[in-house]
Design a protein around this motif. Sequence first.
Motif, PDB file in Angstrom:
ATOM      1  N   PHE A  63       0.854  -1.184   0.000  1.00 49.72           N
ATOM      2  CA  PHE A  63       0.000   0.000   0.000  1.00 49.72           C
ATOM      3  C   PHE A  63       0.894   1.240   0.000  1.00 49.72           C
ATOM      4  O   PHE A  63       1.102   1.894   1.015  1.00 49.72           O
ATOM      5  CB  PHE A  63      -0.979  -0.041   1.174  1.00 49.72           C
ATOM      6  N   ALA A  64       1.436   1.537  -1.153  1.00 52.34           N
ATOM      7  CA  ALA A  64       2.347   2.650  -1.396  1.00 52.34           C
ATOM      8  C   ALA A  64       2.521   2.735  -2.915  1.00 52.34           C
ATOM      9  O   ALA A  64       2.285   1.738  -3.611  1.00 52.34           O
ATOM     10  CB  ALA A  64       3.706   2.388  -0.724  1.00 52.34           C
ATOM     11  N   PRO A  65       2.919   3.874  -3.462  1.00 49.21           N
ATOM     12  CA  PRO A  65       3.313   5.109  -2.793  1.00 49.21           C
ATOM     13  C   PRO A  65       2.134   6.061  -2.539  1.00 49.21           C
ATOM     14  O   PRO A  65       1.058   5.897  -3.108  1.00 49.21           O
ATOM     15  CB  PRO A  65       4.262   5.736  -3.828  1.00 49.21           C
ATOM     16  N   VAL A  66       2.391   7.050  -1.697  1.00 47.96           N
ATOM     17  CA  VAL A  66       1.440   8.133  -1.458  1.00 47.96           C
ATOM     18  C   VAL A  66       1.507   9.092  -2.651  1.00 47.96           C
ATOM     19  O   VAL A  66       2.569   9.590  -2.993  1.00 47.96           O
ATOM     20  CB  VAL A  66       1.796   8.876  -0.152  1.00 47.96           C
ATOM     21  N   ALA A  67       0.360   9.310  -3.296  1.00 45.91           N
ATOM     22  CA  ALA A  67       0.312  10.207  -4.451  1.00 45.91           C
ATOM     23  C   ALA A  67      -0.308  11.557  -4.096  1.00 45.91           C
ATOM     24  O   ALA A  67      -0.450  12.426  -4.959  1.00 45.91           O
ATOM     25  CB  ALA A  67      -0.475   9.553  -5.585  1.00 45.91           C
ATOM     26  N   ASP A  68      -0.660  11.744  -2.826  1.00 41.07           N
ATOM     27  CA  ASP A  68      -1.251  13.013  -2.391  1.00 41.07           C
ATOM     28  C   ASP A  68      -0.241  14.153  -2.535  1.00 41.07           C
ATOM     29  O   ASP A  68       0.946  13.973  -2.267  1.00 41.07           O
ATOM     30  CB  ASP A  68      -1.668  12.929  -0.918  1.00 41.07           C
ATOM     31  N   VAL A  69      -0.751  15.304  -2.931  1.00 35.03           N
ATOM     32  CA  VAL A  69       0.058  16.523  -2.949  1.00 35.03           C
ATOM     33  C   VAL A  69      -0.241  17.254  -1.637  1.00 35.03           C
ATOM     34  O   VAL A  69      -1.369  17.706  -1.413  1.00 35.03           O
ATOM     35  CB  VAL A  69      -0.291  17.411  -4.157  1.00 35.03           C
ATOM     36  N   ALA A  70       0.747  17.334  -0.752  1.00 36.27           N
ATOM     37  CA  ALA A  70       0.525  17.888   0.591  1.00 36.27           C
ATOM     38  C   ALA A  70       0.670  19.407   0.562  1.00 36.27           C
ATOM     39  O   ALA A  70       1.756  19.932   0.317  1.00 36.27           O
ATOM     40  CB  ALA A  70       1.503  17.290   1.584  1.00 36.27           C
TER      41      ALA A  70
END
Length: 330
Positions: free
Chosen positions: A124-131
Amino acid sequence: KVKGLFIITPEALTGTDIVVRAGDTTKEKLGEHPVGGLIYAEQNFKDEQQLKEMLSNTASYSKYPIFLSVEEEGGSISRLAKAGLAANVGDMKAIGEGQDTARAKEAGATIGGYLSGYGFNLAFAPVADVAMDGNETIGDRSFGNNAGEVSTMVAASVEGFAESGVSACLKHFPGLGCTDEDTNAGMASTEKTLEDFETTDFLSFQAGIDAGVEFVLVSHLSVPGITGDNTPSSLSEQMITEVLRGNLGFEGIVVTDAMNMGAITEYYTSDQAAVMALQAGADMILMPEDFETAYNGVLEAVNNGTLTEERIDESLRRIYRVKYKDKVEE
């Protein structure tokens, strides 16, 4: 067929407190409940030999190919690294700040490599969110706050995972980097519109999809600016079928975020949430609060016509396309 749509913990499968081995109980329960996948955490890991043996036995006991999964992003969310069973590749924010795509690809390949060595086949990766600046919900789990730069990093990471033979899963669609509310605790929402997402998080999710990612995890974020109400994205046909599949062209496996989170459990029963997710277009249900209730609810929905068997088959085709990718030509 219905059981093959669930990814649950080994504890939910066996009914035991903490699972650290796979023996007769696991074998018996997998016979009764041939789930699509299992997700493991630090409590399940003791040492290298124990982990390899547990996963190997579990795979051999499953009548059908099974996803053996773990959250392993690097940085703070690294179950194996935290258990001392792998070196931590570091958080993605640090890699993003260096704008070195080769390093992002190497991180994905490294994580995928050691996961594969133990017997895992799904990360369960990678994080694609733009923080966004100041965001603490995702924080240093994201490659950064510049959508264009995050996109190149996400694509490189997905390529790294692919080289290792472990399936990657982009998360948390449509993007949790814009909210400081936590879906673990309860409802989280954003005022962002479709156009807002198209210039931020959708760029990185699209980059990961174009790089061939096999899974996308849909969060419980409410996006009234797109859906018109507070329905979590994970239960929204508009978000999954129209936006993720239609607008972004994703044809792989859509998995919900963990269904035992407050954003779901405070407003829906396990069976309601599972049925709604499948109606919305999700393929796999992750960690329902009560697996038996969720499973029986979906089965009942098929039996009474709320869901069609064709809808179940559609998801299974996507799932088995990945499970058998090395074995058959479609």
